[in-house]
Design a protein around this motif. Structure first.
Motif, PDB file in Angstrom:
ATOM      1  N   LEU A   1       0.829  -1.206   0.000  1.00 29.56           N
ATOM      2  CA  LEU A   1       0.000   0.000   0.000  1.00 29.56           C
ATOM      3  C   LEU A   1       0.863   1.255   0.000  1.00 29.56           C
ATOM      4  CD1 LEU A   1      -2.742  -1.069   2.576  1.00 29.56           C
ATOM      5  CD2 LEU A   1      -2.765  -1.279   0.072  1.00 29.56           C
ATOM      6  N   ARG A   2       2.186   1.062  -0.127  1.00 28.66           N
ATOM      7  CA  ARG A   2       3.160   2.160  -0.061  1.00 28.66           C
ATOM      8  C   ARG A   2       3.994   2.207  -1.339  1.00 28.66           C
ATOM      9  NH1 ARG A   2       4.706   3.282   5.594  1.00 28.66           N
ATOM     10  NH2 ARG A   2       6.827   3.462   4.808  1.00 28.66           N
ATOM     11  N   GLN A   3       3.348   2.080  -2.486  1.00 31.22           N
ATOM     12  CA  GLN A   3       4.051   2.063  -3.768  1.00 31.22           C
ATOM     13  C   GLN A   3       4.622   3.422  -4.139  1.00 31.22           C
ATOM     14  OE1 GLN A   3       1.186   0.586  -6.597  1.00 31.22           O
ATOM     15  NE2 GLN A   3       1.181  -1.461  -5.719  1.00 31.22           N
ATOM     16  N   VAL A   4       3.916   4.483  -3.765  1.00 33.24           N
ATOM     17  CA  VAL A   4       4.342   5.847  -4.096  1.00 33.24           C
ATOM     18  C   VAL A   4       4.234   6.692  -2.833  1.00 33.24           C
ATOM     19  CG1 VAL A   4       3.924   7.870  -5.549  1.00 33.24           C
ATOM     20  CG2 VAL A   4       3.430   5.583  -6.436  1.00 33.24           C
ATOM     21  N   HIS A   5       5.308   7.455  -2.550  1.00 30.73           N
ATOM     22  CA  HIS A   5       5.344   8.340  -1.382  1.00 30.73           C
ATOM     23  C   HIS A   5       5.327   9.775  -1.887  1.00 30.73           C
ATOM     24  CE1 HIS A   5       7.946   9.925   2.209  1.00 30.73           C
ATOM     25  NE2 HIS A   5       6.694  10.301   2.307  1.00 30.73           N
ATOM     26  N   LEU A   6       4.383  10.577  -1.365  1.00 35.62           N
ATOM     27  CA  LEU A   6       4.252  11.981  -1.761  1.00 35.62           C
ATOM     28  C   LEU A   6       4.416  12.884  -0.539  1.00 35.62           C
ATOM     29  CD1 LEU A   6       1.706  10.218  -3.248  1.00 35.62           C
ATOM     30  CD2 LEU A   6       1.776  12.274  -4.625  1.00 35.62           C
ATOM     31  N   ILE A   7       5.138  13.972  -0.717  1.00 39.62           N
ATOM     32  CA  ILE A   7       5.293  15.000   0.328  1.00 39.62           C
ATOM     33  C   ILE A   7       5.003  16.350  -0.311  1.00 39.62           C
ATOM     34  CG2 ILE A   7       7.030  16.318   1.638  1.00 39.62           C
ATOM     35  CD1 ILE A   7       8.189  13.818   2.659  1.00 39.62           C
ATOM     36  N   HIS A   8       4.383  17.229   0.463  1.00 42.48           N
ATOM     37  CA  HIS A   8       4.062  18.568  -0.021  1.00 42.48           C
ATOM     38  C   HIS A   8       5.232  19.521   0.247  1.00 42.48           C
ATOM     39  CE1 HIS A   8       2.601  17.852   4.014  1.00 42.48           C
ATOM     40  NE2 HIS A   8       2.517  19.143   4.256  1.00 42.48           N
ATOM     41  N   ARG A   9       5.565  20.322  -0.774  1.00 42.28           N
ATOM     42  CA  ARG A   9       6.653  21.285  -0.680  1.00 42.28           C
ATOM     43  C   ARG A   9       6.434  22.254   0.477  1.00 42.28           C
ATOM     44  NH1 ARG A   9       7.439  26.066  -0.685  1.00 42.28           N
ATOM     45  NH2 ARG A   9       5.359  26.527  -1.408  1.00 42.28           N
ATOM     46  N   GLU A  10       5.191  22.513   0.804  1.00 47.06           N
ATOM     47  CA  GLU A  10       4.876  23.427   1.894  1.00 47.06           C
ATOM     48  C   GLU A  10       5.473  22.929   3.219  1.00 47.06           C
ATOM     49  OE1 GLU A  10       1.676  23.922  -1.269  1.00 47.06           O
ATOM     50  OE2 GLU A  10       2.763  22.242  -0.387  1.00 47.06           O
ATOM     51  N   LEU A  11       5.504  21.597   3.419  1.00 51.07           N
ATOM     52  CA  LEU A  11       6.129  21.041   4.620  1.00 51.07           C
ATOM     53  C   LEU A  11       7.632  21.302   4.591  1.00 51.07           C
ATOM     54  CD1 LEU A  11       6.194  19.340   7.233  1.00 51.07           C
ATOM     55  CD2 LEU A  11       6.469  17.321   5.765  1.00 51.07           C
ATOM     56  N   LEU A  12       8.262  21.087   3.445  1.00 51.07           N
ATOM     57  CA  LEU A  12       9.704  21.307   3.335  1.00 51.07           C
ATOM     58  C   LEU A  12      10.049  22.764   3.616  1.00 51.07           C
ATOM     59  CD1 LEU A  12      10.499  19.142   0.182  1.00 51.07           C
ATOM     60  CD2 LEU A  12      10.430  18.453   2.596  1.00 51.07           C
ATOM     61  N   ALA A  13       9.205  23.687   3.148  1.00 50.70           N
ATOM     62  CA  ALA A  13       9.415  25.116   3.415  1.00 50.70           C
ATOM     63  C   ALA A  13       9.283  25.408   4.911  1.00 50.70           C
ATOM     64  CB  ALA A  13       8.424  25.959   2.610  1.00 50.70           C
ATOM     65  N   GLU A  14       8.284  24.800   5.542  1.00 47.26           N
ATOM     66  CA  GLU A  14       8.085  24.977   6.983  1.00 47.26           C
ATOM     67  C   GLU A  14       9.283  24.441   7.769  1.00 47.26           C
ATOM     68  OE1 GLU A  14       5.242  23.003  10.326  1.00 47.26           O
ATOM     69  OE2 GLU A  14       4.267  23.534   8.436  1.00 47.26           O
TER      70      GLU A  14
ATOM     71  N   ASP B   1      17.265  22.142   6.561  1.00 43.48           N
ATOM     72  CA  ASP B   1      17.336  22.181   5.111  1.00 43.48           C
ATOM     73  C   ASP B   1      16.975  20.796   4.580  1.00 43.48           C
ATOM     74  OD1 ASP B   1      17.881  22.770   2.447  1.00 43.48           O
ATOM     75  OD2 ASP B   1      20.022  22.363   2.669  1.00 43.48           O
ATOM     76  N   VAL B   2      15.783  20.682   4.010  1.00 44.36           N
ATOM     77  CA  VAL B   2      15.288  19.394   3.525  1.00 44.36           C
ATOM     78  C   VAL B   2      14.813  19.580   2.080  1.00 44.36           C
ATOM     79  CG1 VAL B   2      13.691  17.494   3.934  1.00 44.36           C
ATOM     80  CG2 VAL B   2      14.553  18.806   5.880  1.00 44.36           C
ATOM     81  N   PRO B   3      15.659  19.262   1.117  1.00 41.89           N
ATOM     82  CA  PRO B   3      15.261  19.417  -0.286  1.00 41.89           C
ATOM     83  C   PRO B   3      14.350  18.284  -0.750  1.00 41.89           C
ATOM     84  CG  PRO B   3      17.495  18.572  -0.149  1.00 41.89           C
ATOM     85  CD  PRO B   3      17.055  18.843   1.261  1.00 41.89           C
ATOM     86  N   PRO B   4      13.664  18.448  -1.873  1.00 40.37           N
ATOM     87  CA  PRO B   4      12.826  17.377  -2.414  1.00 40.37           C
ATOM     88  C   PRO B   4      13.622  16.083  -2.581  1.00 40.37           C
ATOM     89  CG  PRO B   4      12.365  19.410  -3.574  1.00 40.37           C
ATOM     90  CD  PRO B   4      13.562  19.667  -2.689  1.00 40.37           C
ATOM     91  N   GLY B   5      12.993  14.971  -2.196  1.00 41.36           N
ATOM     92  CA  GLY B   5      13.607  13.647  -2.287  1.00 41.36           C
ATOM     93  C   GLY B   5      14.374  13.247  -1.048  1.00 41.36           C
ATOM     94  N   ALA B   6      14.690  14.198  -0.186  1.00 42.09           N
ATOM     95  CA  ALA B   6      15.529  13.925   0.980  1.00 42.09           C
ATOM     96  C   ALA B   6      14.872  12.994   1.992  1.00 42.09           C
ATOM     97  CB  ALA B   6      15.934  15.230   1.660  1.00 42.09           C
ATOM     98  N   LEU B   7      13.550  13.039   2.082  1.00 41.30           N
ATOM     99  CA  LEU B   7      12.853  12.172   3.033  1.00 41.30           C
ATOM    100  C   LEU B   7      12.355  10.887   2.367  1.00 41.30           C
ATOM    101  CD1 LEU B   7      10.898  14.783   5.187  1.00 41.30           C
ATOM    102  CD2 LEU B   7      13.095  13.697   5.642  1.00 41.30           C
ATOM    103  N   GLY B   8      12.877  10.618   1.169  1.00 38.68           N
ATOM    104  CA  GLY B   8      12.551   9.365   0.492  1.00 38.68           C
ATOM    105  C   GLY B   8      11.296   9.401  -0.343  1.00 38.68           C
ATOM    106  N   GLU B   9      10.732  10.581  -0.538  1.00 38.34           N
ATOM    107  CA  GLU B   9       9.500  10.663  -1.328  1.00 38.34           C
ATOM    108  C   GLU B   9       9.798  10.540  -2.814  1.00 38.34           C
ATOM    109  OE1 GLU B   9      10.639  15.060  -1.026  1.00 38.34           O
ATOM    110  OE2 GLU B   9      10.841  13.256   0.198  1.00 38.34           O
ATOM    111  N   ASN B  10       8.796  10.039  -3.528  1.00 44.73           N
ATOM    112  CA  ASN B  10       8.888   9.919  -4.986  1.00 44.73           C
ATOM    113  C   ASN B  10       8.379  11.167  -5.691  1.00 44.73           C
ATOM    114  OD1 ASN B  10       7.795   6.833  -4.101  1.00 44.73           O
ATOM    115  ND2 ASN B  10       9.684   6.950  -5.280  1.00 44.73           N
TER     116      ASN B  10
END
Length: 181
Positions: free
Chosen positions: A58-71, A78-87
């Protein structure tokens, strides 16, 4: 219907906490991200495979919102896109507010059905000490609040690139709040 945009796409063929950004990724129906270590019909996360390797993925794709990274950036992380393992890193979609069964139509063809919340683990503190407390906490009633993105399964495959549109289709019936998967 709400809509948003793909900010970045990431994948990794090897087990690693972070995933490098790519020019594009391809989603495969019923499997996940082509070439990603977490793609598969059954669970691919190592801790879950150790428990029961036959459980549906049930975890085939991981999504994170850029708004969280900005927060997180405003809090000194400093957490750029992909850093937390999201696709897929998104913008403009309240991912955490979506119900179970919501469908994200991404780009020209791809469809991801939302299954639940990512359950943040201690590896987040290995990446950046103190970061886990920023993405998981407790509500006033004591319930755990998970903010490290959502998980989904691929209903319809297709190519995805930064800049692609995301359209949210809500399921019929009552809103079923996301829980960890």
């Amino acid at each position: 219907m709400t809509s948003g945009t793909v900010v970045a796409v990431s994948s990794n063929a090897e087990y690693s906490f972070t995933k490098p950004n790519r020019a594009g990724i391809t989603l495969l129906a019923g499997l996940g991200v082509e070439g990603d270590v977490h793609a598969g019909v059954t669970v691919r996360h190592r801790s879950r495979m150790a428990q029961d390797p036959t459980v549906p993925n049930l975890r085939q794709v991981h999504l994170i919102h850029r708004e969280l990274l900005a927060e997180l950036g405003e809090s000194g992380f400093d957490v750029p896109p992909g850093a937390l393992g999201e696709n897929i890193t998104t913008e403009g979609v309240d991912l955490l507010g979506l119900p179970v069964g919501a469908v994200l139509r991404i780009g020209a063809e791809a469809e991801v059905e939302v299954t639940g919340l990512r359950n943040p683990c201690a590896q987040i503190d290995d990446y950046r000490p103190g970061l886990l407390k920023q993405v998981v906490g407790r509500a006033e009633d004591g319930t755990i609040v998970r903010r490290a993105g959502i998980m989904g399964v691929v209903r319809t495959g297709g190519a995805i690139r930064p800049g692609d549109a995301i359209v949210v289709e809500l399921p019929e019936g009552p809103h079923r709040a996301l829980d960890r998967v």
